[in-house]
Design an enzyme around this catalytic site. Structure first.
Site, mmCIF file in Angstrom:
data_model
loop_
_atom_site.group_PDB
_atom_site.id
_atom_site.type_symbol
_atom_site.label_atom_id
_atom_site.label_comp_id
_atom_site.label_asym_id
_atom_site.label_seq_id
_atom_site.Cartn_x
_atom_site.Cartn_y
_atom_site.Cartn_z
ATOM 1 N N GLU A 130 -14.098 22.226 8.742
ATOM 2 C CA GLU A 130 -12.856 21.570 8.308
ATOM 3 C C GLU A 130 -11.690 22.019 9.163
ATOM 4 O O GLU A 130 -11.657 23.161 9.614
ATOM 5 C CB GLU A 130 -12.561 21.971 6.847
ATOM 6 C CG GLU A 130 -13.047 20.985 5.800
ATOM 7 C CD GLU A 130 -12.179 19.732 5.730
ATOM 8 O OE1 GLU A 130 -11.422 19.453 6.677
ATOM 9 O OE2 GLU A 130 -12.274 19.027 4.720
ATOM 10 N N ASP A 131 -10.711 21.123 9.319
ATOM 11 C CA ASP A 131 -9.485 21.501 10.028
ATOM 12 C C ASP A 131 -8.572 22.325 9.136
ATOM 13 O O ASP A 131 -8.041 23.360 9.539
ATOM 14 C CB ASP A 131 -8.747 20.250 10.532
ATOM 15 C CG ASP A 131 -8.595 19.161 9.478
ATOM 16 O OD1 ASP A 131 -9.019 19.358 8.310
ATOM 17 O OD2 ASP A 131 -8.041 18.095 9.806
ATOM 18 N N ASP A 134 -6.014 22.281 1.976
ATOM 19 C CA ASP A 134 -4.672 22.206 1.399
ATOM 20 C C ASP A 134 -4.834 22.369 -0.111
ATOM 21 O O ASP A 134 -4.906 23.486 -0.622
ATOM 22 C CB ASP A 134 -4.072 20.864 1.825
ATOM 23 C CG ASP A 134 -2.638 20.683 1.395
ATOM 24 O OD1 ASP A 134 -2.136 21.500 0.622
ATOM 25 O OD2 ASP A 134 -2.009 19.706 1.832
ATOM 26 N N THR A 135 -4.983 21.279 -0.846
ATOM 27 C CA THR A 135 -5.172 21.378 -2.301
ATOM 28 C C THR A 135 -6.623 21.677 -2.670
ATOM 29 O O THR A 135 -6.899 22.064 -3.803
ATOM 30 C CB THR A 135 -4.788 20.051 -2.972
ATOM 31 O OG1 THR A 135 -5.654 19.034 -2.458
ATOM 32 C CG2 THR A 135 -3.345 19.684 -2.691
ATOM 33 N N PHE A 185 3.786 20.738 6.357
ATOM 34 C CA PHE A 185 2.879 19.756 6.948
ATOM 35 C C PHE A 185 2.769 20.086 8.432
ATOM 36 O O PHE A 185 3.770 20.172 9.124
ATOM 37 C CB PHE A 185 3.382 18.329 6.744
ATOM 38 C CG PHE A 185 2.312 17.323 7.056
ATOM 39 C CD1 PHE A 185 1.303 17.071 6.133
ATOM 40 C CD2 PHE A 185 2.282 16.681 8.281
ATOM 41 C CE1 PHE A 185 0.278 16.179 6.438
ATOM 42 C CE2 PHE A 185 1.264 15.790 8.587
ATOM 43 C CZ PHE A 185 0.271 15.536 7.663
ATOM 44 N N ASP A 192 -3.304 15.097 12.354
ATOM 45 C CA ASP A 192 -2.427 13.975 12.701
ATOM 46 C C ASP A 192 -1.349 13.722 11.656
ATOM 47 O O ASP A 192 -1.434 14.175 10.511
ATOM 48 C CB ASP A 192 -3.246 12.691 12.821
ATOM 49 C CG ASP A 192 -3.671 12.143 11.447
ATOM 50 O OD1 ASP A 192 -4.222 12.934 10.637
ATOM 51 O OD2 ASP A 192 -3.416 10.966 11.156
ATOM 52 N N ARG A 198 -2.931 14.244 17.400
ATOM 53 C CA ARG A 198 -4.275 14.849 17.490
ATOM 54 C C ARG A 198 -4.509 15.376 18.897
ATOM 55 O O ARG A 198 -5.329 16.259 19.097
ATOM 56 C CB ARG A 198 -5.351 13.799 17.192
ATOM 57 C CG ARG A 198 -5.333 13.260 15.772
ATOM 58 C CD ARG A 198 -6.621 12.488 15.506
ATOM 59 N NE ARG A 198 -6.563 11.613 14.354
ATOM 60 C CZ ARG A 198 -6.774 11.996 13.102
ATOM 61 N NH1 ARG A 198 -7.034 13.252 12.828
ATOM 62 N NH2 ARG A 198 -6.718 11.116 12.120
HETATM 63 P P1 XMP Z 1 -7.110 18.839 0.654
HETATM 64 O O1 XMP Z 1 -5.831 18.715 -0.138
HETATM 65 O O2 XMP Z 1 -8.114 17.844 0.242
HETATM 66 O O3 XMP Z 1 -6.651 18.476 2.107
HETATM 67 O O4 XMP Z 1 -7.618 20.269 0.676
HETATM 68 C C1 XMP Z 1 -7.540 18.520 3.138
HETATM 69 C C2 XMP Z 1 -7.359 17.387 4.113
HETATM 70 O O5 XMP Z 1 -6.030 16.835 4.097
HETATM 71 C C3 XMP Z 1 -5.512 16.751 5.399
HETATM 72 N N1 XMP Z 1 -4.335 17.652 5.471
HETATM 73 C C4 XMP Z 1 -3.466 17.720 6.474
HETATM 74 N N2 XMP Z 1 -3.429 17.038 7.622
HETATM 75 N N3 XMP Z 1 -1.493 18.245 8.248
HETATM 76 C C5 XMP Z 1 -2.421 17.319 8.503
HETATM 77 O O6 XMP Z 1 -2.363 16.718 9.566
HETATM 78 C C6 XMP Z 1 -1.462 18.979 7.108
HETATM 79 O O7 XMP Z 1 -0.584 19.827 6.929
HETATM 80 C C7 XMP Z 1 -2.509 18.685 6.168
HETATM 81 N N4 XMP Z 1 -2.807 19.198 4.977
HETATM 82 C C8 XMP Z 1 -3.934 18.541 4.568
HETATM 83 C C9 XMP Z 1 -6.617 17.172 6.314
HETATM 84 O O8 XMP Z 1 -7.293 16.044 6.824
HETATM 85 C C10 XMP Z 1 -7.555 17.953 5.478
HETATM 86 O O9 XMP Z 1 -8.909 17.847 5.861
HETATM 87 MG MG MG Z 2 -10.030 17.513 7.304
#
Ligand code: XMP
Ligand code: MG
Length: 219
Positions: A130-131, A134-135, A185, A192, A198
């Site tokens: 994973e990149d 977040d939540t 963010f 992206d 990207r």
């Molecule tokens: P969750 O909330 O599901 O989020 O843990 C994971 C996915 O949401 C995208 N994400 C971001 N993408 N900047 C981004 O470009 C951010 O700060 C960010 N926060 C969440 C991302 O694709 C990640 O896999």
């Molecule tokens: Mg992702």
């Protein structure tokens, strides 16, 4: 290059890294508030993650299936696989496309939009790449989806380049975390905002001009 201890904590307060040394397309001028994580820091952390992963999979005598969570994790996946190859760590690869974001807000709805070969995963040790976490919405959907198959994987672990520091007690956490970052963010190195940014080697905090920018003027 020294190998850092993980996770590397990126502090809340700006570190004043030199944004002017970063290489990115000219159309992004003015779109970043600051450089959050440099290319060199990313490369060091990728090597440290590869070393940690190699040690643990060697100990359990397992050849993982590295599952790239598209599109954001793509550059990280590529560099992590390179680092594992240098360590002679064998692995299979698989790709899954998932989205949960619209603009800068998590929609809370996760979609699998890509053709993953579930048969390839049956009985295997998966390492989801994973990149950013977040939540945790994406993982809390994706892991059960993979485990509920008729022929499920043997295990599902997660490696993430970034994890946002949030006050969520029940947040899913990855087995391997590269950096913890403040809850801004962030964009770049695969991450992206409406498909832009990207194509940079570093990770940035996006500016208001970046958020307001009309990407249709670039085509
Ligand atoms: P969750 O909330 O599901 O989020 O843990 C994971 C996915 O949401 C995208 N994400 C971001 N993408 N900047 C981004 O470009 C951010 O700060 C960010 N926060 C969440 C991302 O694709 C990640 O896999
Ligand atoms: Mg992702």
């Amino acid at each position: 290059m020294s190998i850092p201890d993980l996770p590397v904590v990126i502090p809340d307060a700006p570190r004043n890294l030199d944004l002017s040394k970063c290489i990115f397309p000219p159309e992004y001028d003015g779109h970043f508030v600051r450089l959050l994580i440099s290319k060199d820091e990313i490369r060091g952390v990728v090597r440290a993650l590869a070393a940690q992963i190699h040690k643990e999979y060697q100990a359990k005598k397992s050849r993982p299936v590295m599952v790239c969570v598209l599109k954001g994790a793509s550059p990280f996946f590529q560099h992590l696989c390179d680092a594992l190859m240098e360590l002679k760590q064998g692995f299979d690869t698989e790709f899954i496309r998932v989205s949960s974001y619209e603009g800068t807000e998590s929609t809370g709805r996760v979609r699998v939009a890509g053709g993953i070969d579930y048969d390839h995963l049956a009985g295997r040790d998966l390492l989801l790449v994973e990149d950013i976490i977040d939540t945790g919405t994406t993982l809390s959907y994706l892991i059960p989806t993979l485990m509920e198959k008729d022929k499920p994987p043997r295990s599902v672990d997660v490696v993430t380049l970034l994890s946002k520091r949030l006050n969520e007690a029940a947040k899913w956490e990855a087995n391997y975390v590269g950096f913890t970052v403040p809850p801004h963010f962030v964009v770049g190195y695969g991450l992206d905002y409406n498909e832009l940014y990207r194509d940079t080697e570093d990770i940035f905090v996006i500016s208001q001009s970046g958020i307001n920018f009309d990407s249709s003027t670039l085509n």
